[in-house]
Write a protein that holds these residues in place. Structure first.
Motif, mmCIF file in Angstrom:
data_model
loop_
_atom_site.group_PDB
_atom_site.id
_atom_site.type_symbol
_atom_site.label_atom_id
_atom_site.label_comp_id
_atom_site.label_asym_id
_atom_site.label_seq_id
_atom_site.Cartn_x
_atom_site.Cartn_y
_atom_site.Cartn_z
ATOM 1 N N GLN A 10 6.387 -7.217 -5.158
ATOM 2 C CA GLN A 10 5.081 -6.797 -5.662
ATOM 3 C C GLN A 10 4.485 -7.835 -6.614
ATOM 4 O O GLN A 10 5.213 -8.332 -7.488
ATOM 5 C CB GLN A 10 5.224 -5.521 -6.479
ATOM 6 C CG GLN A 10 5.712 -4.337 -5.731
ATOM 7 C CD GLN A 10 5.685 -3.129 -6.634
ATOM 8 O OE1 GLN A 10 4.625 -2.650 -7.012
ATOM 9 N NE2 GLN A 10 6.845 -2.644 -7.001
ATOM 10 N N THR A 12 3.123 -7.925 -9.547
ATOM 11 C CA THR A 12 2.848 -7.125 -10.752
ATOM 12 C C THR A 12 3.114 -7.912 -12.029
ATOM 13 O O THR A 12 3.013 -7.358 -13.120
ATOM 14 C CB THR A 12 3.724 -5.844 -10.774
ATOM 15 O OG1 THR A 12 5.046 -6.189 -10.364
ATOM 16 C CG2 THR A 12 3.175 -4.777 -9.876
ATOM 17 N N ALA A 43 3.633 -7.700 -1.652
ATOM 18 C CA ALA A 43 3.371 -6.264 -1.530
ATOM 19 C C ALA A 43 2.235 -5.845 -2.460
ATOM 20 O O ALA A 43 2.431 -5.095 -3.419
ATOM 21 C CB ALA A 43 4.662 -5.499 -1.817
ATOM 22 N N ASP A 44 1.037 -6.330 -2.162
ATOM 23 C CA ASP A 44 -0.073 -6.063 -3.078
ATOM 24 C C ASP A 44 -0.552 -4.616 -3.014
ATOM 25 O O ASP A 44 -1.020 -4.072 -4.017
ATOM 26 C CB ASP A 44 -1.233 -7.059 -2.852
ATOM 27 C CG ASP A 44 -1.775 -7.071 -1.449
ATOM 28 O OD1 ASP A 44 -1.125 -6.525 -0.537
ATOM 29 O OD2 ASP A 44 -2.873 -7.640 -1.245
ATOM 30 N N HIS A 46 1.414 -2.002 -2.603
ATOM 31 C CA HIS A 46 2.377 -1.285 -3.451
ATOM 32 C C HIS A 46 2.057 -1.485 -4.931
ATOM 33 O O HIS A 46 2.286 -0.607 -5.753
ATOM 34 C CB HIS A 46 3.806 -1.786 -3.192
ATOM 35 C CG HIS A 46 4.403 -1.290 -1.913
ATOM 36 N ND1 HIS A 46 4.780 0.007 -1.727
ATOM 37 C CD2 HIS A 46 4.695 -1.920 -0.757
ATOM 38 C CE1 HIS A 46 5.288 0.156 -0.510
ATOM 39 N NE2 HIS A 46 5.241 -1.006 0.099
ATOM 40 N N SER A 47 1.520 -2.664 -5.242
ATOM 41 C CA SER A 47 1.308 -2.980 -6.670
ATOM 42 C C SER A 47 0.139 -2.210 -7.279
ATOM 43 O O SER A 47 -0.055 -2.237 -8.489
ATOM 44 C CB SER A 47 1.088 -4.490 -6.852
ATOM 45 O OG SER A 47 -0.218 -4.864 -6.476
ATOM 46 N N TYR A 129 4.950 5.815 -2.014
ATOM 47 C CA TYR A 129 5.484 4.442 -1.950
ATOM 48 C C TYR A 129 6.523 4.271 -0.822
ATOM 49 O O TYR A 129 6.436 3.337 -0.025
ATOM 50 C CB TYR A 129 6.081 4.120 -3.323
ATOM 51 C CG TYR A 129 6.538 2.709 -3.552
ATOM 52 C CD1 TYR A 129 5.818 1.861 -4.401
ATOM 53 C CD2 TYR A 129 7.705 2.218 -2.970
ATOM 54 C CE1 TYR A 129 6.255 0.560 -4.628
ATOM 55 C CE2 TYR A 129 8.133 0.927 -3.198
ATOM 56 C CZ TYR A 129 7.406 0.107 -4.035
ATOM 57 O OH TYR A 129 7.843 -1.171 -4.272
#
Ligand code: AQP
Length: 329
Positions: A10, A12, A43-44, A46-47, A129
């Motif tokens: 991610q 993040t 994994a943008d 998810h972020s 998620y």
């Protein structure tokens, strides 16, 4: 055809040595084993499950791409792409939601932990998620998913979901297996009971940290009572964590590390650990400094990866829709 392997990180915040030893280092080794068709994504989507500033997101996405390439992910050997650029990820998640009992999702440890951590923002994305993660994996028929221990529960859920879907609609999805490293759970430097996590930067050692910062952080890392360099997670969780970090960077077992420091105390061990980390991260940091100057080339790598991944995922989502009776001519 070689089996497919997929994993993501991610965007993040800055990556830490937990992300590196638990997954990124493993990504590179698996890629270089040439046993798999490798997909590594940012994994943008998810972020978005935690608070973020849209102005920072493009930089964070690019940073993960830089980290991948600097660590040794080679776009000639692996497909590197950005999750949100492939609409099939979101589409499949919406479809799979219908076969994902909420009771199973409520049991997920990450959901429970993050719900506590961000009590003012317990959102559907956080809850869902694991379903999006299953979609990430299913779209590429991935057999293997290198992850840290925190993601194993999500993969178990993905396997259950694949089985349920296949039983109902015919064989469509592979049941993915996790691939763990020895350093599958690196703990925070300031609290060995807590996972090292980007969102708790105080206990992190970042891949970009300068040598002096690394020395300082290792010197300050909490230790247990006593002085023996011994791996015993129950009674010596802090020193055990540092031993695992040392073993991870040196590609050694924890037993070998214990032997090496048999007659030495925490101070000597910590000094050696800091220098080991500095030495191990030097090639990564050097490469990253070069690549930062070539961000246009890095963006091209992503664009090419997005195209390739999009083709594979696009075909799979059509196959899924057909299984579900959603395709009419
Ligand atoms: N402490 C860790 N030890 C070993 N592996 C770890 N991973 C994360 N923390 C550790 C593995 O790194 C990969 C990428 O993780 P991620 O960025 O997708 O999300 P995460 O697991 O939620 O990582 P963080 O650092 O804790 O981020 P935040 O704070 O943003 O949630 C995964 O394979 C993960 O298992």
């Amino acid at each position: 055809m070689k089996p497919a392997l997929i994993s993501g990180i991610q965007p993040t915040g800055k990556l830490h040595i937990g992300n590196y030893l638990g997954s990124l280092k493993n990504f590179v080794e698996l890629q270089n084993s040439e046993k798999y068709r490798c997909y590594f994504f940012i994994a943008d989507l998810h972020s978005l499950t935690e608070d973020f500033d849209p102005k920072e997101k493009p930089g964070q996405i690019l940073t993960v791409a830089l980290d991948y390439l600097s660590a040794g992910i080679d776009p000639k050997k692996s497909i590197v792409f950005v999750q949100s650029k492939i609409p099939a990820h979101s589409e499949l998640a919406i479809i799979l939601n219908n076969f994902s009992p909420t009771g199973e999702l409520k049991r997920m440890t990450q959901f429970k932990d993050k719900s506590e951590r961000q009590a003012e923002n317990v959102n559907m994305g956080l809850f869902d998620y694991p379903v999006l993660m299953a979609s990430d994996v299913f779209l590429y028929d991935a057999a293997v998913v290198p992850v840290g221990e925190d993601q194993v529960q999500h993969l178990e859920l993905a396997r259950t979901l694949a089985r349920r879907f296949n039983n109902k609609f015919g064989k469509t999805f592979m049941e993915p297996k996790p691939f763990l490293t020895e350093a599958k759970r690196i703990m925070s430097l300031d609290n060995p009971e807590k996972k090292m996590s980007k969102s708790s930067p105080a206990g992190c050692l970042f891949l970009d940290d300068e040598p002096e910062t690394i020395r300082e952080k290792i010197k300050r890392a909490v230790t247990d009572s006593g002085h023996e360099v011994k791996c015993d997670p129950e009674s010596k969780p802090a020193i055990s964590n540092l031993i695992r970090i040392y073993a991870g960077f040196m590609n050694e077992t924890t037993e070998i590390v214990e032997k090496k420091f048999k007659n030495k105390g925490y101070g000597d061990f910590k000094k050696d650990l800091a220098e080991t980390i500095i030495r191990s991260l030097t090639p990564f940091q050097k490469k990253k400094k070069e690549l930062i100057k070539k961000s246009a080339a890095v963006k091209k790598v992503l664009a090419a990866g997005n195209r390739k991944a999009g083709m594979v995922a696009g075909q799979k989502i059509e196959e899924v829709k057909e299984q579900l009776g959603l395709s009419i001519d």
